[in-house]
Design an enzyme around this catalytic site. Sequence first.
Site, PDB file in Angstrom:
ATOM      1  N   GLY A   1      -2.168 -15.961  -5.938  1.00  0.00           N
ATOM      2  CA  GLY A   1      -2.318 -15.318  -7.251  1.00  0.00           C
ATOM      3  C   GLY A   1      -2.918 -16.279  -8.254  1.00  0.00           C
TER       4      GLY A   1
ATOM      5  N   CYS B   1       0.845  -1.195   0.000  1.00  0.00           N
ATOM      6  CA  CYS B   1       0.000   0.000   0.000  1.00  0.00           C
ATOM      7  C   CYS B   1       0.888   1.256   0.000  1.00  0.00           C
ATOM      8  CB  CYS B   1      -0.926  -0.025   1.208  1.00  0.00           C
ATOM      9  SG  CYS B   1      -0.031  -0.189   2.734  1.00  0.00           S
TER      10      CYS B   1
HETATM   11  C1  LIG Z   1     -11.404  -7.170  -4.402  1.00  0.00           C
HETATM   12  C2  LIG Z   1     -10.017  -7.417  -3.859  1.00  0.00           C
HETATM   13  C3  LIG Z   1      -9.659  -6.814  -2.650  1.00  0.00           C
HETATM   14  C4  LIG Z   1      -8.376  -7.033  -2.132  1.00  0.00           C
HETATM   15  N1  LIG Z   1      -8.034  -6.454  -0.943  1.00  0.00           N
HETATM   16  C5  LIG Z   1      -6.817  -6.720  -0.395  1.00  0.00           C
HETATM   17  C6  LIG Z   1      -6.496  -6.227   0.900  1.00  0.00           C
HETATM   18  O1  LIG Z   1      -7.282  -5.566   1.574  1.00  0.00           O
HETATM   19  N2  LIG Z   1      -5.239  -6.517   1.372  1.00  0.00           N
HETATM   20  C7  LIG Z   1      -4.334  -7.273   0.681  1.00  0.00           C
HETATM   21  O2  LIG Z   1      -3.226  -7.526   1.191  1.00  0.00           O
HETATM   22  N3  LIG Z   1      -4.650  -7.787  -0.528  1.00  0.00           N
HETATM   23  C8  LIG Z   1      -5.855  -7.530  -1.073  1.00  0.00           C
HETATM   24  N4  LIG Z   1      -6.188  -8.074  -2.287  1.00  0.00           N
HETATM   25  C9  LIG Z   1      -5.217  -8.933  -2.974  1.00  0.00           C
HETATM   26  C10 LIG Z   1      -5.497 -10.401  -2.693  1.00  0.00           C
HETATM   27  O3  LIG Z   1      -5.370 -10.717  -1.324  1.00  0.00           O
HETATM   28  C11 LIG Z   1      -4.539 -11.307  -3.496  1.00  0.00           C
HETATM   29  O4  LIG Z   1      -3.212 -11.059  -3.074  1.00  0.00           O
HETATM   30  C12 LIG Z   1      -4.634 -11.054  -4.993  1.00  0.00           C
HETATM   31  O5  LIG Z   1      -5.969 -10.826  -5.382  1.00  0.00           O
HETATM   32  C13 LIG Z   1      -4.075 -12.240  -5.813  1.00  0.00           C
HETATM   33  O6  LIG Z   1      -4.783 -13.431  -5.536  1.00  0.00           O
HETATM   34  P1  LIG Z   1      -6.014 -13.958  -6.441  1.00  0.00           P
HETATM   35  O7  LIG Z   1      -5.535 -13.939  -7.862  1.00  0.00           O
HETATM   36  O8  LIG Z   1      -6.299 -15.333  -5.903  1.00  0.00           O
HETATM   37  O9  LIG Z   1      -7.136 -13.008  -6.232  1.00  0.00           O
HETATM   38  C14 LIG Z   1      -7.463  -7.859  -2.830  1.00  0.00           C
HETATM   39  C15 LIG Z   1      -7.845  -8.450  -4.043  1.00  0.00           C
HETATM   40  C16 LIG Z   1      -9.096  -8.246  -4.548  1.00  0.00           C
HETATM   41  C17 LIG Z   1      -9.491  -8.925  -5.827  1.00  0.00           C
END
Ligand SMILES: Cc1cc2nc3c(=O)[nH]c(=O)nc-3n(C[C@H](O)[C@H](O)[C@H](O)COP(=O)(O)O)c2cc1C
Length: 303
Positions: A242, A131
């Site tokens: 991911g 962030c």
């Molecule tokens: C809608 C959304 C909100 C997310 N909010 C956060 C968050 O608050 N903190 C964080 O560390 N990652 C956040 N992420 C990232 C996810 O935790 C993850 O690292 C990323 O989406 C990759 O995994 P995935 O492809 O399985 O979604 C968010 C992802 C999405 C799609």
Amino acid sequence: MIPNLSVNFAGIKLKNPVLTASGTFGYGYELADLIPLEKLGGIVTKTITLEPRAGNLQPRIAEVASGMLNTIGLQNIGVKAFVEEPLEKLNKIGVPVVVSVAGAAVSEYVETVKILGRQNGISAIELNLSCPNLKKKIICHDLLLMQDVIRGVKKVSKVPVIAKLSPLVTDISELALTAQNAGADGVTLANTYPAMAIDIRTFKPKLSTVKGGMSGACVKPMSVRCVYDAYQSVKIPIIGCGGIMTGEDAVEFILAGATVVSVGSSSLVSPGNLIKVIDEIESILRGKNIKSIREVIGSVNTV
Ligand SMILES: Cc1cc2nc3c(=O)[nH]c(=O)nc-3n(C[C@H](O)[C@H](O)[C@H](O)COP(=O)(O)O)c2cc1C
């Protein structure tokens, strides 16, 4: 033979290696009526900050080929409200709870973790280091700042501290090693990938903030590579994240070196996918006559 899915992650015992990914599963208890939460390896909460945050303006989500973009902007109720209600409800589920924390400065991370430290029922802290800091730069792009955040939090945390890193770096192993040397007990690889999508009917970006983070099936090979690279250089355990949509995807991350995986966008498609991933990992191991998931960690055959 029923394969053993249990793993130990930085001293935390998990009955299986499947966690929710931060921000894709609310605070973690809200979906109790939809899926048996007690079957999960653990729950990672959405990111919590010192003060409540309203998040970014809509639109905050856009679909892209085999994935999605988001710009939620860390919307959350703030740590004081979090420990009053969501944490209590989470503790009733009976699975390890990992609280994700972010801040714009070292002091914000440390203060938040101090408040969390007065509570029981938290198994680990995951530091969201992707962030922006006070100058709007990604925290983990400044290695010294990232180190200070990890060191500061380690001093006040009673539980293991996991550093969740951005994949947008030249050398992810260097970043993971820096996190390890600063005292992190584990790393999560990886967060979303910076991306942009444009609506060609309106000529406008599809997200209110113009750019956002990409996740879903399309990012999996890039995040698998992050895990593989980091596994070659760090000793601390890795949470692979991911694009995990199936048990096969999860096993791929574990072969690359992840001890545990976290599932995000897939559970936005259907929260039941989390349970499917656990069942599929079990049937893959059974099909290969592998007794324990621990035998699979990092065992990709590259020769
Ligand atoms: C809608 C959304 C909100 C997310 N909010 C956060 C968050 O608050 N903190 C964080 O560390 N990652 C956040 N992420 C990232 C996810 O935790 C993850 O690292 C990323 O989406 C990759 O995994 P995935 O492809 O399985 O979604 C968010 C992802 C999405 C799609």
